[in-house]
Design a protein around this motif. Structure first.
Motif, PDB file in Angstrom:
ATOM      1  N   LEU A  15       8.865  -4.618  -7.516  1.00  0.00           N
ATOM      2  CA  LEU A  15       9.048  -3.810  -6.383  1.00  0.00           C
ATOM      3  C   LEU A  15      11.072  -3.766  -5.978  1.00  0.00           C
ATOM      4  O   LEU A  15      11.325  -5.073  -6.912  1.00  0.00           O
ATOM      5  N   LEU A  41       6.311  -5.726   3.976  1.00  0.00           N
ATOM      6  CA  LEU A  41       6.122  -4.636   3.525  1.00  0.00           C
ATOM      7  C   LEU A  41       5.199  -3.781   4.437  1.00  0.00           C
ATOM      8  O   LEU A  41       4.511  -4.543   5.295  1.00  0.00           O
ATOM      9  N   PRO A  42       5.486  -2.191   4.527  1.00  0.00           N
ATOM     10  CA  PRO A  42       4.954  -1.622   5.512  1.00  0.00           C
ATOM     11  C   PRO A  42       3.430  -2.159   4.758  1.00  0.00           C
ATOM     12  O   PRO A  42       3.048  -2.501   3.499  1.00  0.00           O
ATOM     13  N   GLU A  43       2.004  -1.944   5.729  1.00  0.00           N
ATOM     14  CA  GLU A  43       0.928  -2.449   5.600  1.00  0.00           C
ATOM     15  C   GLU A  43       0.521  -1.659   4.169  1.00  0.00           C
ATOM     16  O   GLU A  43      -0.847  -1.779   3.746  1.00  0.00           O
ATOM     17  N   ALA A  44       0.223  -0.249   4.257  1.00  0.00           N
ATOM     18  CA  ALA A  44      -0.008   0.618   3.019  1.00  0.00           C
ATOM     19  C   ALA A  44       0.330   0.310   1.581  1.00  0.00           C
ATOM     20  O   ALA A  44      -0.407  -0.037   0.869  1.00  0.00           O
ATOM     21  N   GLU A  45       1.212  -1.165   1.750  1.00  0.00           N
ATOM     22  CA  GLU A  45       1.940  -0.853   0.312  1.00  0.00           C
ATOM     23  C   GLU A  45       1.555  -2.766   0.418  1.00  0.00           C
ATOM     24  O   GLU A  45       0.893  -2.865  -0.852  1.00  0.00           O
ATOM     25  N   ARG A  46       0.985  -3.710   0.695  1.00  0.00           N
ATOM     26  CA  ARG A  46       0.833  -4.861   0.715  1.00  0.00           C
ATOM     27  C   ARG A  46      -0.481  -5.011   0.055  1.00  0.00           C
ATOM     28  O   ARG A  46      -0.158  -5.908  -1.089  1.00  0.00           O
ATOM     29  N   ALA A  48      -1.548  -3.315  -2.923  1.00  0.00           N
ATOM     30  CA  ALA A  48      -0.871  -2.738  -4.579  1.00  0.00           C
ATOM     31  C   ALA A  48       0.212  -4.180  -4.233  1.00  0.00           C
ATOM     32  O   ALA A  48       0.231  -3.771  -6.043  1.00  0.00           O
ATOM     33  N   ALA A  49       0.702  -4.960  -4.131  1.00  0.00           N
ATOM     34  CA  ALA A  49       2.228  -5.403  -3.426  1.00  0.00           C
ATOM     35  C   ALA A  49       1.351  -7.170  -4.374  1.00  0.00           C
ATOM     36  O   ALA A  49       2.234  -7.779  -5.100  1.00  0.00           O
ATOM     37  N   SER A  52       3.261  -9.387  -7.130  1.00  0.00           N
ATOM     38  CA  SER A  52       4.602  -8.490  -7.502  1.00  0.00           C
ATOM     39  C   SER A  52       5.648  -9.927  -6.465  1.00  0.00           C
ATOM     40  O   SER A  52       5.280 -10.403  -5.885  1.00  0.00           O
ATOM     41  N   ARG A  54       9.748  -9.097  -5.015  1.00  0.00           N
ATOM     42  CA  ARG A  54      10.953  -8.739  -5.091  1.00  0.00           C
ATOM     43  C   ARG A  54      12.025  -9.683  -4.511  1.00  0.00           C
ATOM     44  O   ARG A  54      11.849 -10.486  -3.816  1.00  0.00           O
ATOM     45  N   TYR A  98       4.077 -11.708  -3.455  1.00  0.00           N
ATOM     46  CA  TYR A  98       3.532 -11.268  -2.736  1.00  0.00           C
ATOM     47  C   TYR A  98       1.974 -11.850  -3.554  1.00  0.00           C
ATOM     48  O   TYR A  98       1.387 -11.219  -4.795  1.00  0.00           O
TER      49      TYR A  98
END
Length: 197
Positions: A15, A41-46, A48-49, A52, A54, A98
Motif C-alpha cells: 500500500l 482506507l476508503p471503504e471500497a479499498e478495505r 482488497a487491503a 497488506s 501501509r 490491515y
C-alpha cells in the motif's frame, strides 16, 4: 534541508505510504487520532487491503522525521524519552497492518550502534507492566489476558499479550537489533517479512 525519512523495511509495502505531521506537543490522544486518520482506507479499498501493510511516517514541522523516543514515550508514558533516545536511532518505521478486523498499528525501531541488546531488552520489558497499552491501538481492545506469554515470530522468540477483541494482541520481538512492536500477530509476521528477517 530536512533529513529524509528512511524506511527500515527492506521491501516496500504493497500500500502507498502516508506522512502525518507530528504534533508540537505530542500526547497519546492526538497521536492516536493521527494514526487512525493515516490508517483510514476508503471503504471500497478495505477488502482488497486485507493482509497488506501501509507505512506511516511522522514528520516534524521542519520536515525532519519525528524521533522514536518522542512518539513512543508519548504513547506509553512509562518510558522516558531520554532513555529511549539513548537506546534507539531517531528515525523509525511505523505501520498499519490491515485485515478483516480492522487496522492494526505497529512500530520498528533500530538500536544505536554499540548499544547492548540485553540492556535495551531490560528497558523495553517495562512494556509488560504498562497500563497505557490501549494507546497503541486505533480502537482500544477489550479483555486483556492476565499476563504476557512467550511466543515466536518465525523462529525468533517474541512476547505477546492476547485480548478478547478479535484480531487484537500486543506483540514485541527483537529481530537483528530491531525492536518490532505490533498490535496484531499477523501484523508482526508481515512486518518481519518486510524487514527481511
Amino acid at each position: 534541508a530536512p533529513i529524509a525519512h528512511v524506511s527500515l523495511f527492506a521491501t516496500e509495502p504493497s500500500l502507498p505510504s502516508a506522512s502525518v505531521p507530528a504534533p508540537d506537543a505530542a500526547d497519546a490522544a492526538s497521536l492516536r487520532a493521527l494514526i487512525a486518520t493515516a490508517a483510514e482506507l476508503p471503504e471500497a479499498e478495505r477488502a482488497a487491503a486485507n493482509g497488506s501493510v501501509r507505512e506511516i511516517a511522522f514528520l516534524n514541522a521542519d520536515g525532519n522525521p519525528a524521533s522514536f523516543s518522542r512518539i513512543f514515550s508519548a504513547l506509553i508514558p512509562d518510558f522516558d524519552a531520554a532513555t529511549l533516545d539513548a537506546l534507539f536511532e531517531q528515525d523509525f518505521t511505523s505501520f498499519a497492518y490491515y485485515d478483516a478486523d480492522g487496522a492494526w498499528p505497529g512500530y520498528v525501531a533500530k538500536l544505536k550502534a554499540g548499544v547492548s541488546e540485553t540492556a535495551a531488552q531490560n528497558q523495553i520489558a517495562k512494556l509488560e507492566q504498562s497500563q497505557s497499552l490501549a494507546n497503541l491501538y486505533v480502537t482500544p481492545p477489550a479483555g486483556a489476558a492476565s499476563a504476557f506469554k512467550d511466543g515466536s515470530v518465525g523462529a525468533r522468540p517474541a512476547r505477546y499479550l492476547s485480548f478478547a477483541t478479535k484480531g487484537a494482541s500486543l506483540n514485541y520481538a527483537w529481530l537483528n537489533n530491531h525492536l518490532v512492536i505490533s498490535t496484531s500477530y499477523n501484523g508482526m509476521k508481515a512486518a518481519s517479512t518486510l524487514l527481511g528477517f
